[in-house]
Design a protein around this motif. Structure first.
Motif, PDB file in Angstrom:
ATOM      1  N   PRO A  74     -20.053   8.027  -9.334  1.00 35.24           N
ATOM      2  CA  PRO A  74     -20.495   8.921  -8.266  1.00 35.24           C
ATOM      3  C   PRO A  74     -19.475   8.971  -7.137  1.00 35.24           C
ATOM      4  O   PRO A  74     -18.741   8.012  -6.906  1.00 35.24           O
ATOM      5  CB  PRO A  74     -21.814   8.286  -7.801  1.00 35.24           C
ATOM      6  N   SER A  75     -19.426  10.093  -6.453  1.00 37.62           N
ATOM      7  CA  SER A  75     -18.492  10.245  -5.334  1.00 37.62           C
ATOM      8  C   SER A  75     -18.860   9.314  -4.186  1.00 37.62           C
ATOM      9  O   SER A  75     -19.921   8.698  -4.167  1.00 37.62           O
ATOM     10  CB  SER A  75     -18.506  11.698  -4.846  1.00 37.62           C
ATOM     11  N   LEU A  76     -17.961   9.230  -3.224  1.00 37.07           N
ATOM     12  CA  LEU A  76     -18.134   8.553  -1.936  1.00 37.07           C
ATOM     13  C   LEU A  76     -17.830   7.069  -1.980  1.00 37.07           C
ATOM     14  O   LEU A  76     -18.126   6.348  -1.041  1.00 37.07           O
ATOM     15  CB  LEU A  76     -19.548   8.786  -1.367  1.00 37.07           C
ATOM     16  N   GLY A  77     -17.255   6.585  -3.078  1.00 34.74           N
ATOM     17  CA  GLY A  77     -16.726   5.238  -3.075  1.00 34.74           C
ATOM     18  C   GLY A  77     -17.688   4.163  -3.529  1.00 34.74           C
ATOM     19  O   GLY A  77     -18.868   4.382  -3.772  1.00 34.74           O
ATOM     20  N   ALA A  78     -17.118   2.954  -3.631  1.00 35.10           N
ATOM     21  CA  ALA A  78     -17.863   1.822  -4.181  1.00 35.10           C
ATOM     22  C   ALA A  78     -19.028   1.399  -3.291  1.00 35.10           C
ATOM     23  O   ALA A  78     -20.069   0.972  -3.785  1.00 35.10           O
ATOM     24  CB  ALA A  78     -16.920   0.643  -4.401  1.00 35.10           C
ATOM     25  N   VAL A  79     -18.871   1.509  -1.985  1.00 35.60           N
ATOM     26  CA  VAL A  79     -19.949   1.096  -1.075  1.00 35.60           C
ATOM     27  C   VAL A  79     -21.173   1.984  -1.261  1.00 35.60           C
ATOM     28  O   VAL A  79     -22.303   1.505  -1.361  1.00 35.60           O
ATOM     29  CB  VAL A  79     -19.466   1.136   0.385  1.00 35.60           C
ATOM     30  N   TRP A  80     -20.937   3.304  -1.347  1.00 32.74           N
ATOM     31  CA  TRP A  80     -22.069   4.207  -1.539  1.00 32.74           C
ATOM     32  C   TRP A  80     -22.729   3.973  -2.896  1.00 32.74           C
ATOM     33  O   TRP A  80     -23.938   4.156  -3.042  1.00 32.74           O
ATOM     34  CB  TRP A  80     -21.619   5.657  -1.417  1.00 32.74           C
ATOM     35  N   ALA A  81     -21.974   3.571  -3.893  1.00 27.18           N
ATOM     36  CA  ALA A  81     -22.524   3.363  -5.238  1.00 27.18           C
ATOM     37  C   ALA A  81     -23.611   2.304  -5.253  1.00 27.18           C
ATOM     38  O   ALA A  81     -24.428   2.258  -6.180  1.00 27.18           O
ATOM     39  CB  ALA A  81     -21.412   2.987  -6.215  1.00 27.18           C
ATOM     40  N   MET A  82     -23.658   1.457  -4.229  1.00 24.39           N
ATOM     41  CA  MET A  82     -24.665   0.412  -4.165  1.00 24.39           C
ATOM     42  C   MET A  82     -25.983   0.916  -3.600  1.00 24.39           C
ATOM     43  O   MET A  82     -26.990   0.204  -3.646  1.00 24.39           O
ATOM     44  CB  MET A  82     -24.151  -0.750  -3.296  1.00 24.39           C
ATOM     45  N   VAL A  83     -26.007   2.122  -3.057  1.00 24.78           N
ATOM     46  CA  VAL A  83     -27.209   2.615  -2.381  1.00 24.78           C
ATOM     47  C   VAL A  83     -28.312   2.954  -3.371  1.00 24.78           C
ATOM     48  O   VAL A  83     -29.444   2.488  -3.269  1.00 24.78           O
ATOM     49  CB  VAL A  83     -26.879   3.843  -1.509  1.00 24.78           C
ATOM     50  N   SER A  84     -28.005   3.801  -4.348  1.00 21.71           N
ATOM     51  CA  SER A  84     -29.017   4.298  -5.275  1.00 21.71           C
ATOM     52  C   SER A  84     -29.351   3.256  -6.336  1.00 21.71           C
ATOM     53  O   SER A  84     -28.487   2.511  -6.796  1.00 21.71           O
ATOM     54  CB  SER A  84     -28.538   5.584  -5.946  1.00 21.71           C
ATOM     55  N   HIS A  85     -30.620   3.235  -6.734  1.00 20.68           N
ATOM     56  CA  HIS A  85     -31.036   2.334  -7.800  1.00 20.68           C
ATOM     57  C   HIS A  85     -30.641   2.866  -9.175  1.00 20.68           C
ATOM     58  O   HIS A  85     -30.377   2.098 -10.094  1.00 20.68           O
ATOM     59  CB  HIS A  85     -32.554   2.144  -7.759  1.00 20.68           C
ATOM     60  N   VAL A  86     -30.626   4.206  -9.298  1.00 16.23           N
ATOM     61  CA  VAL A  86     -30.354   4.841 -10.587  1.00 16.23           C
ATOM     62  C   VAL A  86     -29.299   5.919 -10.401  1.00 16.23           C
ATOM     63  O   VAL A  86     -29.388   6.726  -9.471  1.00 16.23           O
ATOM     64  CB  VAL A  86     -31.633   5.474 -11.182  1.00 16.23           C
ATOM     65  N   HIS A  87     -28.289   5.923 -11.273  1.00 14.90           N
ATOM     66  CA  HIS A  87     -27.288   6.996 -11.311  1.00 14.90           C
ATOM     67  C   HIS A  87     -27.397   7.702 -12.652  1.00 14.90           C
ATOM     68  O   HIS A  87     -27.383   7.050 -13.706  1.00 14.90           O
ATOM     69  CB  HIS A  87     -25.866   6.441 -11.161  1.00 14.90           C
ATOM     70  N   VAL A  88     -27.506   9.034 -12.604  1.00 16.28           N
ATOM     71  CA  VAL A  88     -27.562   9.838 -13.818  1.00 16.28           C
ATOM     72  C   VAL A  88     -26.444  10.868 -13.768  1.00 16.28           C
ATOM     73  O   VAL A  88     -26.353  11.641 -12.810  1.00 16.28           O
ATOM     74  CB  VAL A  88     -28.922  10.555 -13.968  1.00 16.28           C
ATOM     75  N   TYR A  89     -25.590  10.851 -14.790  1.00 20.72           N
ATOM     76  CA  TYR A  89     -24.493  11.809 -14.872  1.00 20.72           C
ATOM     77  C   TYR A  89     -24.978  13.030 -15.650  1.00 20.72           C
ATOM     78  O   TYR A  89     -25.425  12.911 -16.793  1.00 20.72           O
ATOM     79  CB  TYR A  89     -23.291  11.157 -15.564  1.00 20.72           C
ATOM     80  N   VAL A  90     -24.883  14.213 -15.030  1.00 13.38           N
ATOM     81  CA  VAL A  90     -25.368  15.460 -15.625  1.00 13.38           C
ATOM     82  C   VAL A  90     -24.162  16.331 -15.969  1.00 13.38           C
ATOM     83  O   VAL A  90     -23.296  16.567 -15.120  1.00 13.38           O
ATOM     84  CB  VAL A  90     -26.311  16.204 -14.651  1.00 13.38           C
ATOM     85  N   TYR A  91     -24.115  16.843 -17.196  1.00 18.08           N
ATOM     86  CA  TYR A  91     -22.950  17.615 -17.637  1.00 18.08           C
ATOM     87  C   TYR A  91     -23.371  18.548 -18.769  1.00 18.08           C
ATOM     88  O   TYR A  91     -24.393  18.323 -19.438  1.00 18.08           O
ATOM     89  CB  TYR A  91     -21.836  16.679 -18.107  1.00 18.08           C
ATOM     90  N   PRO A  92     -22.608  19.603 -19.016  1.00 11.80           N
ATOM     91  CA  PRO A  92     -22.968  20.546 -20.084  1.00 11.80           C
ATOM     92  C   PRO A  92     -22.722  19.951 -21.467  1.00 11.80           C
ATOM     93  O   PRO A  92     -21.810  19.139 -21.658  1.00 11.80           O
ATOM     94  CB  PRO A  92     -22.043  21.749 -19.820  1.00 11.80           C
ATOM     95  N   GLU A  93     -23.538  20.347 -22.402  1.00 10.81           N
ATOM     96  CA  GLU A  93     -23.340  19.933 -23.794  1.00 10.81           C
ATOM     97  C   GLU A  93     -22.228  20.789 -24.396  1.00 10.81           C
ATOM     98  O   GLU A  93     -22.327  22.013 -24.425  1.00 10.81           O
ATOM     99  CB  GLU A  93     -24.635  20.116 -24.584  1.00 10.81           C
TER     100      GLU A  93
END
Length: 300
Positions: free
Chosen positions: A237-256
């Protein structure tokens, strides 16, 4: 100035704590979950977005599909509870009025099976519980989060949507030398309003970008699997390693994507978009990293 702001944030969100007996007495049932109605995606999130959870949908290019996903979750939360007495609210922190029109379209579609008079009443109740916040900079986001934290009560069943976080933070970082302090304050506020020690913690959905873009064949793909898969080690996710600690769940969305017509050179052929969307877990306390689902694209 920086030290004063830090101390103000810590003092504002300091918790007096609660006894274990008190916490157990308020948890007779599992935390409620918000379902979008997109079956594969809800299943990927173990039944939907749970109260007390910050879920971040990230992806490259424009935000249209991720925004549509957020709208479906918001509309579902409003319609699933518009016939009940509980105090359900959805806060949409947006920078585009188009999203409000899309929420209206989704609500009308979900309520279409009801008789006209009942449908109109349910639609009005749902829209009365939708609060739209014009959020165009980091300061306005922080002001809202502080105000929400001060007024959060135990009888609420709230869902917050931030679409999207990246331009707010990037603009602040480019314009202010001490913007990282405000970013940390946003992180603290988000974690506070979703703190499961609250009797009714909010659920939060955030739309974000990705810091590195990759779309190529995975050399370890199963036999017969011709789809393009993201390299999960290079997608963050954007905004760096510190921001990556904020959310409990990260979901990458992309076209098939499928290989193009040049079957003899799949790595160099132009990929073909199937019209479907894929979602892959990048971070989750309840799901395996790399777990993926596929669903039809959502159009506005």
């Amino acid at each position: 100035h920086i030290r004063t702001l830090r101390m103000a944030v810590l003092e504002h969100f300091a918790s007096p704590g609660r006894t274990a007996a008190d916490l157990l007495s308020t948890r007779d049932s599992p935390p409620p979950r918000i379902k979008s109605g997109i079956g594969p995606l809800d299943a990927l999130l173990n039944g939907g977005i749970m109260a007390g959870q910050i879920v971040e949908f990230c992806g490259k290019d424009n935000n249209s599909i991720r925004s549509r996903i957020a709208i479906e979750y918001a509309a579902a939360h409003l319609t699933d509870n518009c016939t009940q007495s509980q105090n359900t609210r959805v806060f949409m922190l947006l920078s585009s009025p188009l999203s409000l029109w899309q929420v209206e379209q989704s609500l009308n579609r979900r309520l279409s099976e009801y008789p006209k008079d009942e449908r109109m009443q349910m639609f009005r109740r749902a829209m009365e519980r939708l609060i739209v916040i014009d959020c165009k900079d980091l300061e306005s986001l922080l002001a809202f989060l502080f105000h929400y934290a001060e007024t959060q009560t135990s009888d609420q069943n709230d869902f917050l949507v931030i679409d999207s976080i990246k331009p707010l933070v990037v603009n602040a970082l480019q314009q202010q030398n001490d913007a990282h302090v405000a970013v940390n304050a946003v992180q603290t506020a988000l974690r506070d309003i979703t703190n499961t020690m609250h009797e009714s913690p909010a659920a939060v959905l955030i739309i974000n970008g990705v810091s590195q873009r990759t779309s190529r064949f995975d050399s370890n793909k199963p036999a017969g699997d011709l789809y393009f898969r993201p390299d999960l080690h290079s997608v963050q996710p954007s905004l760096g390693a510190v921001w990556a600690m904020v959310s409990h769940v990260h979901v990458y969305v992309y076209p098939e994507l499928l290989p193009g017509d040049n079957d003899d050179d799949n790595f160099n052929s132009s990929p073909r978009d199937t019209g479907n969307t894929m979602a892959t877990i990048l971070k989750s306390p309840n799901a395996a990293i790399g777990q993926t689902c596929t669903f039809y694209q959502l159009h506005g």
